[in-house]
Scaffold this active site. Structure first.
Site, PDB file in Angstrom:
ATOM      1  N   GLY A  33       0.825  -1.209   0.000  1.00 30.89           N
ATOM      2  CA  GLY A  33       0.000   0.000   0.000  1.00 30.89           C
ATOM      3  C   GLY A  33       0.851   1.248   0.000  1.00 30.89           C
ATOM      4  O   GLY A  33       2.061   1.184  -0.214  1.00 30.89           O
ATOM      5  N   ASN A  34       0.216   2.407   0.236  1.00 30.41           N
ATOM      6  CA  ASN A  34       0.962   3.662   0.297  1.00 30.41           C
ATOM      7  C   ASN A  34       0.312   4.595   1.316  1.00 30.41           C
ATOM      8  O   ASN A  34      -0.709   4.264   1.911  1.00 30.41           O
ATOM      9  CB  ASN A  34       1.053   4.302  -1.091  1.00 30.41           C
ATOM     10  CG  ASN A  34      -0.315   4.644  -1.664  1.00 30.41           C
ATOM     11  OD1 ASN A  34      -1.025   5.497  -1.148  1.00 30.41           O
ATOM     12  ND2 ASN A  34      -0.695   3.944  -2.730  1.00 30.41           N
ATOM     13  N   ARG A  35       0.930   5.753   1.546  1.00 28.70           N
ATOM     14  CA  ARG A  35       0.514   6.640   2.634  1.00 28.70           C
ATOM     15  C   ARG A  35      -0.592   7.621   2.259  1.00 28.70           C
ATOM     16  O   ARG A  35      -0.882   8.528   3.013  1.00 28.70           O
ATOM     17  CB  ARG A  35       1.712   7.436   3.141  1.00 28.70           C
ATOM     18  CG  ARG A  35       2.754   6.600   3.836  1.00 28.70           C
ATOM     19  CD  ARG A  35       3.839   7.518   4.389  1.00 28.70           C
ATOM     20  NE  ARG A  35       5.059   6.795   4.695  1.00 28.70           N
ATOM     21  CZ  ARG A  35       5.242   6.090   5.812  1.00 28.70           C
ATOM     22  NH1 ARG A  35       4.307   6.054   6.733  1.00 28.70           N
ATOM     23  NH2 ARG A  35       6.375   5.443   6.003  1.00 28.70           N
ATOM     24  N   SER A  36      -1.187   7.475   1.086  1.00 30.95           N
ATOM     25  CA  SER A  36      -2.257   8.416   0.716  1.00 30.95           C
ATOM     26  C   SER A  36      -3.405   8.343   1.720  1.00 30.95           C
ATOM     27  O   SER A  36      -3.857   7.257   2.081  1.00 30.95           O
ATOM     28  CB  SER A  36      -2.789   8.076  -0.680  1.00 30.95           C
ATOM     29  OG  SER A  36      -3.913   8.866  -0.959  1.00 30.95           O
ATOM     30  N   ALA A 102      -3.695   7.746  -5.310  1.00 29.56           N
ATOM     31  CA  ALA A 102      -2.310   7.289  -5.373  1.00 29.56           C
ATOM     32  C   ALA A 102      -2.337   5.845  -5.860  1.00 29.56           C
ATOM     33  O   ALA A 102      -2.624   4.919  -5.091  1.00 29.56           O
ATOM     34  CB  ALA A 102      -1.649   7.390  -4.002  1.00 29.56           C
TER      35      ALA A 102
END
Ligand code: CTP
Ligand code: CA
Length: 244
Positions: A33-36, A102
Site C-alpha cells: 500500500g501507500n501513505r495516501s 495514489a
C-alpha cells in the site's frame, strides 16, 4: 473567486474524482500500500458537490469516512486493476475526471491463495526452507494515460482530465521541473503538483500546490492552505477552462 461554494456554478456537470491509495494483494491478509490519506480527493468531491456538480467518488484506502452528500456517489475499489475497471464504466458520461488517487505503479505478479507461511516444509526428509521470499512485481496500467489515450481515440474533447503529481524533487530537478515533464508525458489538461514525503502532505490537512496547464497558461500556486481551499482553486481553473 475561491469561495464559490454557494454559486452552484458547476450545476449539471458530471465530475469523477478518484481518491486514496490502492492496495495490491500479496495473499488473503497482506497487501502493498501507500501513505495516501484520500483527504485531497475527498475535499475535491465535496467542493464540486457543494457547487452543484453530480460527483462519483471512486475511493481506495482512505483515512477518513467517505462524504455523506446527496450528490456524491461513492464507489469503493481496492487495487489499481479494480480502479481501471470502475473508471471504464464511468467515462462516457463524465465531463471532468480528477485522478487524485495514489495508484500503485506495480503489483505482485502472483497473489497467494492462502496465507504465506514463514517456513516451508516441502519434503519431511529435508530441513524446512527458512529463506525469505522474493516478491516479483509487474507494472500496473497507467490509468491516467489510458484516459487521455481513450479520449484522443474517441475524437471528442470530453472529459476534461486532471492529474496529480506526487513529487519529492531530487538532486538534479525541482518539484516543478518534474511536474512540467510529467504533464507533457501524461497529456492531461491540468497537473496538480505537490511535494510529498513522510509527514509532508500525505495525511496532513494543509497543502501547497501548483496547478500546471497543458495549454501553456500561467501556473496557479496556492497554499499552504486547507485541502478545501486547494479544491476550490482547482475547480475555479477547471470551470474557467470549460467555459472557453
Ligand atoms: N496514475 C495512474 N495510474 C498509475 C499511476 C499513476 O492513473 N498506474 C495517475 C495518478 O493518479 C496521478 C498521476 O497518474 O494523477 C501521476 O501519478 P505519479 O505517481 O505522480 O506519476 P507516475 O506516472 O506514476 O510517475 P512516477 O511515480 O514514476 O513519478
Ligand atoms: Ca507513480
Amino acid at each position: 473567486d475561491t469561495d464559490a461554494a454557494d454559486h452552484q456554478d458547476l450545476q449539471g456537470l458530471r465530475v469523477v474524482v478518484t481518491a486514496g491509495g490502492t492496495r495490491e494483494a500479496l495473499d488473503p491478509v497482506r497487501f502493498l500500500g501507500n501513505r495516501s490519506s484520500g483527504k485531497q480527493g475527498i475535499a475535491i468531491a465535496e467542493a464540486a458537490a457543494a457547487r452543484g456538480a453530480e460527483v462519483v467518488l471512486v475511493a481506495g484506502a482512505i483515512d477518513i469516512p467517505p462524504p455523506d452528500h446527496p450528490r456524491i456517489d461513492t464507489r469503493r475499489i481496492e487495487s489499481a486493476l479494480e480502479l481501471q475497471d470502475e473508471m471504464a464504466g464511468l467515462l462516457t458520461d463524465a465531463d471532468v475526471v480528477v485522478m487524485a488517487a495514489a495508484v500503485a505503479d506495480f503489483r505482485p505478479r502472483e497473489v497467494a491463495t492462502s496465507k504465506i507461511k514463514k517456513t516451508h516444509q516441502q519434503d519431511p526428509a529435508h530441513a524446512p526452507d527458512e529463506s525469505a521470499p522474493v516478491i516479483e512485481l509487474v507494472r500496473n496500467p497507467d490509468i491516467l494515460a489510458g484516459l487521455v489515450r481513450d479520449r484522443a481515440r474517441s475524437g471528442v474533447d470530453r472529459p476534461y482530465i486532471v492529474g496529480f503529481a506526487a513529487e519529492t524533487g531530487d538532486a538534479e530537478h525541482t518539484v516543478l521541473e518534474l511536474g512540467q515533464d510529467k504533464l507533457r508525458r501524461k497529456g492531461c489538461d491540468l497537473l496538480v503538483v505537490n511535494q510529498v514525503g513522510v509527514g509532508v502532505t500525505f495525511g496532513q490537512d494543509d497543502n501547497t500546490v501548483t496547478i500546471l496547464r497543458r495549454d501553456g497558461g500561467e501556473p496557479v500556486t496556492t497554499g499552504p492552505t486547507t485541502k478545501a481551499h486547494v479544491s476550490h482553486t482547482l475547480l475555479d481553473v477547471i470551470a474557467t477552462d470549460l467555459r472557453r
